[in-house]
Every structure is written in C-alpha cells, then in structure tokens.
Design an enzyme around this catalytic site. Structure first.
Site, PDB file in Angstrom:
ATOM      1  N   HIS A   1       5.158  34.363  -5.152  1.00 21.12           N
ATOM      2  CA  HIS A   1       6.181  35.354  -5.341  1.00 21.12           C
ATOM      3  C   HIS A   1       6.949  35.512  -3.934  1.00 21.12           C
ATOM      4  CE1 HIS A   1       3.937  36.594  -9.322  1.00 21.12           C
ATOM      5  NE2 HIS A   1       4.928  35.936  -9.719  1.00 21.12           N
TER       6      HIS A   1
ATOM      7  N   ASP B   1       4.280  37.880  -2.255  1.00 23.21           N
ATOM      8  CA  ASP B   1       3.165  37.446  -1.786  1.00 23.21           C
ATOM      9  C   ASP B   1       3.009  36.818  -0.625  1.00 23.21           C
ATOM     10  OD1 ASP B   1       1.925  37.926  -4.452  1.00 23.21           O
ATOM     11  OD2 ASP B   1       2.880  35.637  -5.243  1.00 23.21           O
TER      12      ASP B   1
ATOM     13  N   GLU C   1      12.340  29.012 -15.011  1.00 22.33           N
ATOM     14  CA  GLU C   1      11.254  28.961 -15.664  1.00 22.33           C
ATOM     15  C   GLU C   1      11.557  29.658 -17.085  1.00 22.33           C
ATOM     16  OE1 GLU C   1       7.577  30.588 -13.932  1.00 22.33           O
ATOM     17  OE2 GLU C   1       6.421  30.108 -15.793  1.00 22.33           O
TER      18      GLU C   1
ATOM     19  N   HIS D   1       5.103  28.866 -22.790  1.00 22.94           N
ATOM     20  CA  HIS D   1       6.545  29.382 -22.980  1.00 22.94           C
ATOM     21  C   HIS D   1       7.142  28.614 -23.937  1.00 22.94           C
ATOM     22  CE1 HIS D   1       6.629  31.440 -18.763  1.00 22.94           C
ATOM     23  NE2 HIS D   1       5.571  31.830 -19.413  1.00 22.94           N
TER      24      HIS D   1
ATOM     25  N   ASP E   1       1.349  36.344 -24.286  1.00 21.84           N
ATOM     26  CA  ASP E   1       1.337  35.064 -23.561  1.00 21.84           C
ATOM     27  C   ASP E   1      -0.189  35.040 -22.976  1.00 21.84           C
ATOM     28  OD1 ASP E   1       1.641  33.123 -21.668  1.00 21.84           O
ATOM     29  OD2 ASP E   1       2.998  34.476 -20.416  1.00 21.84           O
TER      30      ASP E   1
ATOM     31  N   ASP F   1      -0.575  27.578 -14.858  1.00 21.51           N
ATOM     32  CA  ASP F   1      -0.480  29.206 -14.994  1.00 21.51           C
ATOM     33  C   ASP F   1      -1.624  29.717 -15.958  1.00 21.51           C
ATOM     34  OD1 ASP F   1       0.586  31.490 -14.304  1.00 21.51           O
ATOM     35  OD2 ASP F   1       2.326  31.083 -14.965  1.00 21.51           O
TER      36      ASP F   1
HETATM   37  C1  3MF Z   1       5.512  33.341 -15.192  1.00 21.27           C
HETATM   38  C2  3MF Z   1       5.231  32.960 -13.852  1.00 21.27           C
HETATM   39  C3  3MF Z   1       5.010  33.408 -12.729  1.00 21.27           C
HETATM   40  C4  3MF Z   1       3.708  34.297 -12.624  1.00 21.27           C
HETATM   41  C5  3MF Z   1       3.543  36.040 -13.043  1.00 21.27           C
HETATM   42  C6  3MF Z   1       2.446  36.588 -13.161  1.00 21.27           C
HETATM   43  C7  3MF Z   1       6.916  32.827 -11.383  1.00 21.27           C
HETATM   44  O1  3MF Z   1       4.969  32.423 -16.210  1.00 21.27           O
HETATM   45  O2  3MF Z   1       4.933  31.728 -13.649  1.00 21.27           O
HETATM   46  O3  3MF Z   1       6.093  34.056 -11.999  1.00 21.27           O
HETATM   47  O4  3MF Z   1       2.899  33.912 -13.644  1.00 21.27           O
HETATM   48  O5  3MF Z   1       4.774  36.631 -12.216  1.00 21.27           O
HETATM   49  O6  3MF Z   1       2.691  37.754 -13.063  1.00 21.27           O
HETATM   50 MG    MG Z   2       4.619  30.586 -15.341  1.00 23.05          MG
END
Ligand code: 3MF
Ligand code: MG
Length: 345
Positions: A50, A53, A175, A214, A249, A284
């Site tokens: 992020h 980060d 995404e 997702h 999720d 993820d």
């Molecule tokens: C969402 C994402 C992310 C992080 C999320 C975690 C890019 O699916 O891939 O963001 O997983 O922000 O809190």
């Molecule tokens: Mg993700």
C-alpha cells in the site's frame, strides 16, 4: 528450453494480527523489517505495498519528502535481494475515504482520492516500478439509491485517466471485488475492469489483478476470469487464495477449500506461460486467528508449496488422453481422468 520460474510476492498485510470484526488483535504487530526477513526466508522475492506501507504517514509529507522516503525503501529492498511489485493507494482507511474515494458523494473527498492516487504513482516510480494496483474497496454502495451508477462509472474512469496522466510510465492493475466492505461494488468483475480500461485514455496501460476469492464471491470461476484476462494480455498480477462459498472474504490458503479449482487456476497460468511474462504470483492469504505468533507465516509457506505441487500436477497431466476424451465427447471419462490425476501420488 527450461520452463520459466515463477516469482512469488506478498504484502505486509499477509502477516496480520488476527483481528476480525468481532474481536481485537490476538498477535503482536510484526514490524515491517521482520516482514521483509520473513519474505526472504520463505522464498518470496516480491513485496507488494500500500502507498503508506512504503511511506508511512505520507499524508503529512510533501511530495518531495514522499519520494525521498520511497527511495530509501527501494535501497532497503535491494540490499535484501527483494523487488517491489506494486503500490496500491490505500483510500479505504482514511476518513476522506469513508464513502469511497473516487465515487464519494463529497467532491472534496473525490479530489483527495485522485491526489492520493497521484502520490502513489510517485511512490511507485521512486521504488523503481510502474505498477499501481487499484482495489476499489469502498467504490460502491450499501444503500443502492445513495449513488448514481452512471456517474460512478464516469468517476472511476476519471480516476483511471488521472493516474495514467500522472506519468506516461504508470500502469494500472484493477483488482475487482464484488462486495465487502460495500454491499455492491461498482467494478465487481474482470469484465467490468477491462471495459473501463478499454475506455480509458491509454488502454495499453490498464490491466487487472485477479484475486481467486473475489471471483468466487462474484459467483465466477477464478480460472475462467484469469483466462479472459490472459486472452487479452491483461493479467498483470494475481492474488491466489481460496474461499469457502459465499460468505465474508476469507483469504484462505491457496487450494484449502477447492483443490481442483486451484489446479485449474495453475493450469490456466501454465497454459499461458504466465511465469515467462515476469509477472508475480502473489498470495493474498491471511493467518488464521487461532495461529500462534511464532508460526503466523505458515499460511504463506503452505500456499506456495501447494502452488508448486500443482504446477507439477499440471505438467504431468495426461493431456493426450484428455484430448481423446474431448474428441469422443466423453466428458465423464474426462472427469474421472482429472479426479484420478489429482488423487494420484
Ligand atoms: C485486497 C488487496 C489489498 C489488501 C488489503 C488488506 C491492495 O484484496 O489485495 O489491497 O489485501 O488492503 O487490507
Ligand atoms: Mg487482494
């Protein structure tokens, strides 16, 4: 010719604290430098970021300070043999992003979201990369009548174009996720993401990142979503994980809920020679809440191990026999072949 090797990546959020909406953290925060050490020891080359980060507290820094901090991060990673993969503007945790960023009903919030996204481009370029991940987390509604979906589509497009305009190098991987934290998201599937990209000012620089869970939450097959993006040359990253049906999720270990579905995802990546594209395989996944702090990276090791085992399974799949079944339109025989192959030692 030897097959290209896969490159694996993780984000710092994948070594989480075990908090959920019903309870506080159960493990101490893992310091960012320890995340990097864990990545090295687990054989992950890529680090996903992020924006904050990479540059903590970036809201209170000037653009030049932001670049300075990101450049230091770039050197830190290089010293450890790590590579940054992407930067995602984290709009969904800031007070201005409470009602979504790009599609907020508050014009000041929309302006903020675009500015913050431009800073994320600066962070990426200072890290030496060009990939921006756009997870439109709160770009949607919980009360359907609260936003106009026609306007929202245009606002998403405006945001994409603003990011593209910030640098001729910037590429965006959208995404999509159909719900959570919102009830209905405006960019719920890969088809929506690619359609927006095609309408943007530079369609060549807009692709997608597909997260398995997702796609499942949208009632779709992740491997088909990947195939659709691969056919268009648009699969620029993946967030492999698993999801046990239509619920919150889960970010489960890759293959943990549906091993055959994981096999199919690896199969489509292999068939498109994804590894040779140089794009990363990200996981993820989140550590279970019950996991003790000392073993809270096991989910990452398992996901990578399962992926590599499935690569072997894909490569040893009896394709000629499968083709005979397909030619004979004997799909029951094909079903048996797949299941026996997955069950074989
Ligand atoms: C969402 C994402 C992310 C992080 C999320 C975690 C890019 O699916 O891939 O963001 O997983 O922000 O809190
Ligand atoms: Mg993700």
């Amino acid at each position: 010719m030897a097959a290209a090797s896969y490159r694996f990546s993780i984000g710092p959020w994948n070594i989480g604290r075990g908090a959920d909406p019903f309870g506080p953290p159960v493990r101490p925060q893992v310091a960012f430098d320890d995340v990097l050490k864990a990545a090295v020891s687990l054989g992950f080359e890529g680090i996903q970021f992020h924006d904050d980060d990479a540059v903590p507290d970036l809201e209170n820094l000037s653009p030049s300070q932001i670049v300075h901090v990101a450049e230091a991060m770039r050197r830190k990673l290089a010293d450890m043999g790590l590579t940054p993969e992407f930067v995602a503007p984290r709009l969904w945790e800031h007070p201005h992003g409470i009602d979504g960023g790009y599609t907020s009903n508050d014009p000041a919030a929309r302006k903020w979201a675009i500015e913050r996204s431009k800073r994320a481009v600066d962070v990426a370029l200072a890290l030496g990369i060009d990939l921006i991940v756009m997870w439109p987390a709160r770009e949607g509604t919980s009360v359907r009548e609260s936003k106009n979906p026609i306007e929202a589509s245009q606002q998403m497009l405006d945001a994409i174009n603003a990011i593209l305009a910030e640098s001729p190098k910037a590429r965006i991987a959208i995404e999509p996720k159909p719900n959570e934290p919102v009830d209905h998201a405006f960019v719920p599937t890969i088809g929506h993401a690619l359609s927006l990209g095609a309408r943007s000012q530079d369609p060549r620089r807009v692709g997608v990142l597909i997260e398995s869970a997702h796609a499942i939450l949208a009632g779709l097959d992740p491997s088909d979503e990947m195939g659709f993006a691969l056919a268009a040359g648009k699969l620029w990253s993946v967030h492999l994980n698993d999801q046990n049906g239509l619920k919150f999720d889960q970010d489960k270990v890759f293959g943990a809920a549906n091993l055959r579905g994981a096999f199919d995802q690896v199969r489509v990546l292999e068939s498109a020679n994804y590894a040779a594209s140089g794009a990363f395989v990200g996981f993820d996944v989140k550590a279970q809440r019950t996991q003790k702090a000392e073993s809270a990276t096991a989910h990452l090791a398992t996901s990578k191990a399962v992926f590599l085992r499935l690569v072997e399974k894909v490569r040893s799949f009896p394709n000629a026999t499968a083709q005979q079944c397909i030619t004979a339109r004997d799909y029951e025989a094909l079903e048996r072949l797949v299941l026996e192959h997955l069950l074989s030692a």
